[in-house]
Design an enzyme around this catalytic site. Structure first.
Site, PDB file in Angstrom:
ATOM      1  N   CYS A  16       2.568  19.233  -3.998  1.00  0.00           N
ATOM      2  CA  CYS A  16       3.832  18.537  -3.827  1.00  0.00           C
ATOM      3  C   CYS A  16       4.589  18.641  -5.135  1.00  0.00           C
ATOM      4  O   CYS A  16       4.098  18.198  -6.172  1.00  0.00           O
ATOM      5  CB  CYS A  16       3.581  17.074  -3.476  1.00  0.00           C
ATOM      6  N   CYS A  22       7.312  10.803  -7.913  1.00  0.00           N
ATOM      7  CA  CYS A  22       7.314   9.902  -6.763  1.00  0.00           C
ATOM      8  C   CYS A  22       6.205   8.869  -6.876  1.00  0.00           C
ATOM      9  O   CYS A  22       6.427   7.679  -6.720  1.00  0.00           O
ATOM     10  CB  CYS A  22       7.187  10.713  -5.474  1.00  0.00           C
ATOM     11  N   CYS A  25       1.571   9.444  -3.613  1.00  0.00           N
ATOM     12  CA  CYS A  25       0.245   9.978  -3.271  1.00  0.00           C
ATOM     13  C   CYS A  25      -0.675   9.856  -4.476  1.00  0.00           C
ATOM     14  O   CYS A  25      -0.721  10.743  -5.324  1.00  0.00           O
ATOM     15  CB  CYS A  25       0.355  11.435  -2.843  1.00  0.00           C
ATOM     16  N   CYS A  99       8.130  15.894   2.762  1.00  0.00           N
ATOM     17  CA  CYS A  99       7.060  15.129   2.110  1.00  0.00           C
ATOM     18  C   CYS A  99       5.785  15.342   2.902  1.00  0.00           C
ATOM     19  O   CYS A  99       5.806  15.449   4.120  1.00  0.00           O
ATOM     20  CB  CYS A  99       7.473  13.658   2.091  1.00  0.00           C
ATOM     21  N   GLN A 223       3.032  -0.294  12.915  1.00  0.00           N
ATOM     22  CA  GLN A 223       2.139   0.470  12.046  1.00  0.00           C
ATOM     23  C   GLN A 223       2.700   1.884  11.844  1.00  0.00           C
ATOM     24  O   GLN A 223       3.205   2.480  12.785  1.00  0.00           O
ATOM     25  CB  GLN A 223       0.755   0.547  12.676  1.00  0.00           C
ATOM     26  N   TYR A 252      -1.799 -13.487  12.947  1.00  0.00           N
ATOM     27  CA  TYR A 252      -0.965 -12.561  12.172  1.00  0.00           C
ATOM     28  C   TYR A 252      -0.624 -11.393  13.105  1.00  0.00           C
ATOM     29  O   TYR A 252      -0.837 -10.236  12.771  1.00  0.00           O
ATOM     30  CB  TYR A 252      -1.694 -12.049  10.931  1.00  0.00           C
ATOM     31  N   GLU A 273       2.323 -15.809  14.625  1.00  0.00           N
ATOM     32  CA  GLU A 273       2.988 -14.938  13.652  1.00  0.00           C
ATOM     33  C   GLU A 273       4.127 -15.730  13.011  1.00  0.00           C
ATOM     34  O   GLU A 273       4.814 -16.496  13.681  1.00  0.00           O
ATOM     35  CB  GLU A 273       3.507 -13.688  14.400  1.00  0.00           C
ATOM     36  N   ASP A 321      -5.496 -10.228  11.448  1.00  0.00           N
ATOM     37  CA  ASP A 321      -4.984  -9.056  10.730  1.00  0.00           C
ATOM     38  C   ASP A 321      -3.993  -9.520   9.673  1.00  0.00           C
ATOM     39  O   ASP A 321      -2.797  -9.254   9.772  1.00  0.00           O
ATOM     40  CB  ASP A 321      -4.317  -8.124  11.766  1.00  0.00           C
ATOM     41  N   CYS A 348      -6.147  -4.838   5.240  1.00  0.00           N
ATOM     42  CA  CYS A 348      -5.568  -3.701   4.521  1.00  0.00           C
ATOM     43  C   CYS A 348      -5.846  -3.845   3.024  1.00  0.00           C
ATOM     44  O   CYS A 348      -5.241  -3.155   2.207  1.00  0.00           O
ATOM     45  CB  CYS A 348      -4.077  -3.581   4.801  1.00  0.00           C
TER      46      CYS A 348
HETATM   47  N1  SAH Z   1      -1.346  -7.268  13.767  1.00  0.00           N
HETATM   48  C1  SAH Z   1      -0.039  -6.699  13.576  1.00  0.00           C
HETATM   49  C2  SAH Z   1       0.623  -7.068  12.265  1.00  0.00           C
HETATM   50  C3  SAH Z   1      -0.214  -7.052  11.036  1.00  0.00           C
HETATM   51  S1  SAH Z   1       0.684  -7.167   9.515  1.00  0.00           S
HETATM   52  C4  SAH Z   1      -0.107  -5.192  13.764  1.00  0.00           C
HETATM   53  O1  SAH Z   1      -1.173  -4.608  13.726  1.00  0.00           O
HETATM   54  O2  SAH Z   1       0.942  -4.594  13.968  1.00  0.00           O
HETATM   55  C5  SAH Z   1       0.479  -8.829   9.070  1.00  0.00           C
HETATM   56  C6  SAH Z   1       1.426  -9.772   9.781  1.00  0.00           C
HETATM   57  O3  SAH Z   1       1.184 -11.084   9.296  1.00  0.00           O
HETATM   58  C7  SAH Z   1       2.898  -9.526   9.532  1.00  0.00           C
HETATM   59  O4  SAH Z   1       3.556  -9.392  10.771  1.00  0.00           O
HETATM   60  C8  SAH Z   1       3.387 -10.787   8.793  1.00  0.00           C
HETATM   61  O5  SAH Z   1       4.702 -11.165   9.143  1.00  0.00           O
HETATM   62  C9  SAH Z   1       2.388 -11.810   9.256  1.00  0.00           C
HETATM   63  N2  SAH Z   1       2.177 -12.959   8.372  1.00  0.00           N
HETATM   64  C10 SAH Z   1       2.175 -12.986   7.017  1.00  0.00           C
HETATM   65  N3  SAH Z   1       1.867 -14.198   6.570  1.00  0.00           N
HETATM   66  C11 SAH Z   1       1.659 -14.984   7.658  1.00  0.00           C
HETATM   67  C12 SAH Z   1       1.296 -16.347   7.842  1.00  0.00           C
HETATM   68  N4  SAH Z   1       1.106 -17.152   6.795  1.00  0.00           N
HETATM   69  N5  SAH Z   1       1.178 -16.797   9.090  1.00  0.00           N
HETATM   70  C13 SAH Z   1       1.379 -16.002  10.159  1.00  0.00           C
HETATM   71  N6  SAH Z   1       1.720 -14.699  10.039  1.00  0.00           N
HETATM   72  C14 SAH Z   1       1.858 -14.203   8.820  1.00  0.00           C
END
Ligand code: SAH
Length: 390
Positions: A16, A22, A25, A99, A223, A252, A273, A321, A348
């Site tokens: 790259c 950048c 990566c 990219c 995602q 989440y 959420e 998540d 993550c």
């Molecule tokens: N499970 C989903 C999103 C995961 S990302 C997927 O796979 O697409 C994490 C998410 O948590 C985001 O949407 C963010 O807005 C939410 N989030 C962050 N802090 C939070 C909280 N305190 N309570 C509830 N949701 C929250």
């Protein structure tokens, strides 16, 4: 990963030119096989003491996976229009036409827009003077549907010769299914402004994941690596082992993707959420897929859990998540009080995952298994899913 791929994925054969500027990566100096090993090792170091990990799942083809591509527009010293990525932690634009990580059609569309600008007398935004029209272009693609959305981020709602511009762009890229003008006239590093006008198509695209259809608008969270998202969600479902009788909490939940996928094999799904727009998208997605056994709550996940626990709520499986910061004490302590049989933790950030696993394994849960899924090849981000049982 196939053997032929392993030898292809080396820096020497696919360098790259802007890697240093950048900074996106981090692992460009490693082959893809080495990157996977490194990530696996890191996961093991941080979380291996809580339970066993299956071999990390990499991609067959580790390039061009990003379905969402953003380019900043500006000009160089000679006032030529440039488009590309911001140099790491600055607002200097590094010109980029293609990219390694980005969807190739999206990159080609961005180049076409840049080339069309001249004949349409469209000036790029100048951050210092505040003059100019086009600030950013965002392209979002539906990997499984082929739908493509172009978002033109302008300083003014008026795009001169709008119809002809749309026509010219569609002539070069008939695969574009919708074009949106987003107005951002504030002095801000946020890409998107609040006002939007659809100038072609429906104003959103749809994509599919494990048999469900999801609506993606300019601002929706979705995602960025669709292939590995399917793998990750598939693993989460495998670990959850739903039979159709369970009450499942998707914490989440973002736009409801995991909960909706789980809904076919659950008695009832609850999603929680914090982000208002994401909850709206989640409800739209439930309707779009005619899922009736799911409900979404716009609330802090920790607060929601405390409330649920104090009301004596009953949940069989919690799929969580959280963002990079991981979960919080309120959430985790109420999770323990609610005492679901199974917890599926998607993370993550292995550091906060380790912290939260430590808490849960001290409070009566055992980590049965886990697996890394490489969602972001060539970068040092590590994604994993862990399965805990009471
Ligand atoms: N499970 C989903 C999103 C995961 S990302 C997927 O796979 O697409 C994490 C998410 O948590 C985001 O949407 C963010 O807005 C939410 N989030 C962050 N802090 C939070 C909280 N305190 N309570 C509830 N949701 C929250």
């Amino acid at each position: 990963m196939t053997e032929s791929n392993m030898s292809l994925n080396t820096k020497k054969q696919l360098p790259c030119p802007v890697a240093d500027k950048c900074g996106g990566c981090h692992l460009l100096h490693l082959s893809y096989a080495e990157q996977l090993k490194l990530k696996e090792k890191r996961l093991h170091e941080l979380c291996g003491k809580f339970g066993k990990f299956e071999p990390i799942i990499g991609m067959e083809q580790s390039y061009y996976y990003r379905n969402k591509v953003h380019a900043a527009f500006g000009e160089d010293r000679k006032h030529n229009i440039i488009s590309g990525i911001y140099e790491e932690s600055t607002h200097r634009i590094v010109p980029v036409d293609s990219c390694l990580l980005e969807n190739q059609k999206a990159d080609a569309i961005i180049v076409s827009i840049r080339k069309l600008m001249k004949s349409f007398k469209m000036r790029p935004y100048n951050e210092r003077s505040g003059y100019g029209l086009l600030r950013h272009v965002l392209v979002r693609t539906g990997y499984f549907t082929g739908q493509i959305m172009v978002v033109l981020v302008l300083t003014s709602p008026i795009l001169p010769s709008k119809n002809n511009f749309v026509k010219a762009l569609l002539k070069e890229h008939p695969e574009i299914t919708t074009i949106v003008v987003n107005v951002n006239n504030r002095f801000t590093s946020m890409v998107l402004g609040d006002k939007e006008q659809v100038i072609y198509g429906k104003g959103y695209i749809e994509d599919e994941l494990l048999g469900k259809t999801f609506r993606i608008s300019s601002k929706s969270f979705y995602q960025v690596n669709p292939i590995q998202t399917q793998t990750l969600y598939g693993k989460a479902m495998e670990f959850a082992g739903l039979t159709g009788k369970e009450v499942v909490l998707d914490a989440y939940c973002g736009t409801g993707t995991i909960g909706l996928i789980a809904s076919d094999n659950a008695k009832e799904v609850i999603g929680v959420e914090l982000n208002k727009a994401a909850v709206q998208d989640a409800r739209t997605n439930a309707k779009r897929n005619q899922v009736k056994n799911i409900s979404f709550y716009e609330k802090d996940a920790g607060e929601f859990m405390v409330q649920l626990a104090s009301q004596g709520g009953k949940v069989d499986v919690v799929i969580m998540d959280p963002p990079r910061a991981g979960s919080d004490e309120a959430f985790l302590s109420s999770l323990v009080t609610l005492s679901p049989k199974k917890i599926v933790y998607i993370s993550c950030n292995p550091e906060t995952l380790a912290r939260d696993l430590k808490y849960l394994t001290k409070k009566g849960y055992r980590m049965k298994k886990g697996v890394g899924v490489d969602m972001f090849p060539w970068t040092n981000s590590i994604e994993a899913v862990c399965f805990l049982e009471k």
